[in-house]
Design a protein around this motif. Structure first.
Motif, PDB file in Angstrom:
ATOM      1  N   GLY A 151       0.778  -1.216   0.000  1.00  0.00           N
ATOM      2  CA  GLY A 151       0.000   0.000   0.000  1.00  0.00           C
ATOM      3  C   GLY A 151       0.816   1.276   0.000  1.00  0.00           C
ATOM      4  O   GLY A 151       2.001   1.281  -0.348  1.00  0.00           O
ATOM      5  N   ASP A 152       0.170   2.357   0.424  1.00  0.00           N
ATOM      6  CA  ASP A 152       0.769   3.689   0.397  1.00  0.00           C
ATOM      7  C   ASP A 152       1.173   4.135   1.803  1.00  0.00           C
ATOM      8  O   ASP A 152       1.501   3.301   2.656  1.00  0.00           O
ATOM      9  CB  ASP A 152      -0.200   4.683  -0.265  1.00  0.00           C
ATOM     10  CG  ASP A 152      -1.596   4.658   0.374  1.00  0.00           C
ATOM     11  OD1 ASP A 152      -1.698   4.352   1.584  1.00  0.00           O
ATOM     12  OD2 ASP A 152      -2.589   4.939  -0.327  1.00  0.00           O
ATOM     13  N   SER A 153       1.130   5.441   2.055  1.00  0.00           N
ATOM     14  CA  SER A 153       1.616   5.985   3.326  1.00  0.00           C
ATOM     15  C   SER A 153       0.779   5.560   4.521  1.00  0.00           C
ATOM     16  O   SER A 153       1.280   5.533   5.651  1.00  0.00           O
ATOM     17  CB  SER A 153       1.672   7.509   3.254  1.00  0.00           C
ATOM     18  OG  SER A 153       0.396   8.046   2.908  1.00  0.00           O
ATOM     19  N   GLY A 159       1.818   8.562   9.724  1.00  0.00           N
ATOM     20  CA  GLY A 159       1.261   9.404  10.785  1.00  0.00           C
ATOM     21  C   GLY A 159       1.567   8.900  12.184  1.00  0.00           C
ATOM     22  O   GLY A 159       1.193   9.538  13.167  1.00  0.00           O
ATOM     23  N   GLY A 160       2.280   7.762  12.277  1.00  0.00           N
ATOM     24  CA  GLY A 160       2.510   7.149  13.578  1.00  0.00           C
ATOM     25  C   GLY A 160       3.823   7.528  14.223  1.00  0.00           C
ATOM     26  O   GLY A 160       4.699   8.132  13.586  1.00  0.00           O
ATOM     27  N   THR A 161       3.970   7.175  15.487  1.00  0.00           N
ATOM     28  CA  THR A 161       5.206   7.412  16.225  1.00  0.00           C
ATOM     29  C   THR A 161       6.354   6.682  15.549  1.00  0.00           C
ATOM     30  O   THR A 161       6.230   5.520  15.162  1.00  0.00           O
ATOM     31  CB  THR A 161       5.063   6.896  17.669  1.00  0.00           C
ATOM     32  OG1 THR A 161       3.993   7.613  18.310  1.00  0.00           O
ATOM     33  CG2 THR A 161       6.349   7.112  18.456  1.00  0.00           C
ATOM     34  N   SER A 167      10.673   3.952  10.427  1.00  0.00           N
ATOM     35  CA  SER A 167       9.294   4.017   9.941  1.00  0.00           C
ATOM     36  C   SER A 167       8.384   4.465  11.085  1.00  0.00           C
ATOM     37  O   SER A 167       8.855   4.752  12.184  1.00  0.00           O
ATOM     38  CB  SER A 167       8.860   2.644   9.410  1.00  0.00           C
ATOM     39  OG  SER A 167       8.876   1.685  10.450  1.00  0.00           O
ATOM     40  N   GLY A 168       7.104   4.529  10.820  1.00  0.00           N
ATOM     41  CA  GLY A 168       6.159   4.905  11.866  1.00  0.00           C
ATOM     42  C   GLY A 168       5.253   3.751  12.225  1.00  0.00           C
ATOM     43  O   GLY A 168       5.088   2.802  11.437  1.00  0.00           O
TER      44      GLY A 168
END
Length: 350
Positions: A151-153, A159-161, A167-168
């Motif tokens: 998938g994508d972002s 948007g994660g920690t 990575s997040g």
């Protein structure tokens, strides 16, 4: 006279030897030495350096062995006592298996009703409550599966920690809390389906999916919306380098290369990005319909978050509670998103 001198000599000798004999008898416990031979007693009394060292090493070795045995026993007891974090719930103690199955089926029916709730924030919270119930009672039906997310972002966790690897936190991290399945995340920020001048596009990366994947989850399309209608194409034409054409190519090849995999297509939830008509001037529903129609062509499952109205970031309360920005979930948002996607994935396995 001579006999008297000899007698006196032996009497004095007896008196001198008496304290030594008394000290020897009082210095050791008979109970300790009673099972030992005279040679062993002698060694105890006067010492044998080499045997003493060997005995000490054997004692130390036995102590260490006993200690390790006790630690292993304590470790095993701890493992047995700690509850599993993989979604197993001790419900069998209270309910029979048939009762659990019946309750879960009722919860899936409640989900369908929850999708009709008008208040979008209340809807999302209600759905998550039902999801949590199902996951607490269903066990781990996917524990032997290898699940690949492409998938994508949103899948990449933008948007994660931040995690140690740079990575997040993303929804797959939270899915792993409920299942022992092997999870592979192939999400890349900014990735569209359409591959015109974009090497990260899904159409160029479906071959990254391991050949032994049991389940494949495709979650993308929102970046295509921002690419503009000039790249949209048509389902009647399916030209390469267009949104429609490259989704067709992706689905067709996945169906050919991974015939035994269970494929799910996730339609991105309603979102605030749809309001930016000055930039897109299009409807996300049009893009979602292409994925749905082509997924049905290849008998792929569709997880239609858009139609459900789940996690609509266009709602101020939802965006404030669960999102980092207008489209990317924060940690809590990824957690409830992961739960809901997993509830869809396990539907046919319980």
């Amino acid at each position: 006279m001579k006999k008297l001198q000899v007698l006196s000599f032996f009497l004095c000798l007896g008196i001198l030897c008496a304290p030594i004999s008394s000290h020897a008898n009082e210095g050791f416990s008979w109970e300790i030495l009673s099972d030992q031979t005279e040679e062993e007693v002698s060694d105890d009394l006067f010492g044998s350096d080499s045997e003493s060292e060997d005995t000490q090493e054997e004692d130390d070795s036995e102590d260490e062995t006993e200690k390790e045995s006790e630690e292993e026993k304590e470790s095993e007891e701890t493992e047995e006592e700690e509850p599993s974090l993989k979604g197993s719930y001790p419900s069998e103690i209270i309910y029979s298996q048939s009762e659990i199955e019946e309750m879960i089926e009722e919860k899936y029916e409640e989900l369908e009703e929850a999708y009709q709730i008008k208040d979008r924030f209340k809807k999302t919270k209600t759905i998550d409550q039902i999801d949590s119930f199902i996951l607490n009672f269903c066990g781990d039906p996917l524990q032997d599966k290898k699940i690949v997310f492409l998938g994508d972002s949103i899948t990449a966790g933008n948007g994660g920690t931040l995690t140690p690897d740079g990575s997040g936190l993303d929804y797959t991290n939270f899915i792993s809390k409920y299942t022992s399945a092997r999870i592979i995340n192939l999400g890349i920020g900014g990735a569209p389906f359409e591959g015109n001048d974009n090497d990260d596009a899904i159409v160029h990366r479906y071959t990254d999916i391991p050949k032994d994947a049991d389940m494949i989850v495709l979650f993308a399309g929102i970046n295509d919306l921002f690419a503009g209608s000039e790249n949209f194409g048509s389902l009647d034409d399916l030209e390469e380098g267009t949104y429609c054409g490259d989704i067709y190519q992706t689905f067709r090849q996945i169906d050919r290369l991974y015939p035994d995999a269970d494929v799910h297509v996730v339609i991105t939830y309603p979102n605030k990005m749809e309001d930016y008509k000055e930039f897109i001037n299009e409807n996300w529903q049009d893009y979602a319909d292409v994925q749905i129609e082509l997924a049905e062509k290849y008998d792929f499952h569709v997880i239609n978050l858009y139609e459900e109205g789940f996690m609509d970031s266009g709602d101020t309360n939802i965006r404030s509670a669960f999102f980092k920005d207008d489209i990317h979930p924060d940690d809590l948002g990824s957690e409830i998103l992961g739960r809901h996607i997993l509830v869809h994935l396990i539907r046919d396995y319980i």
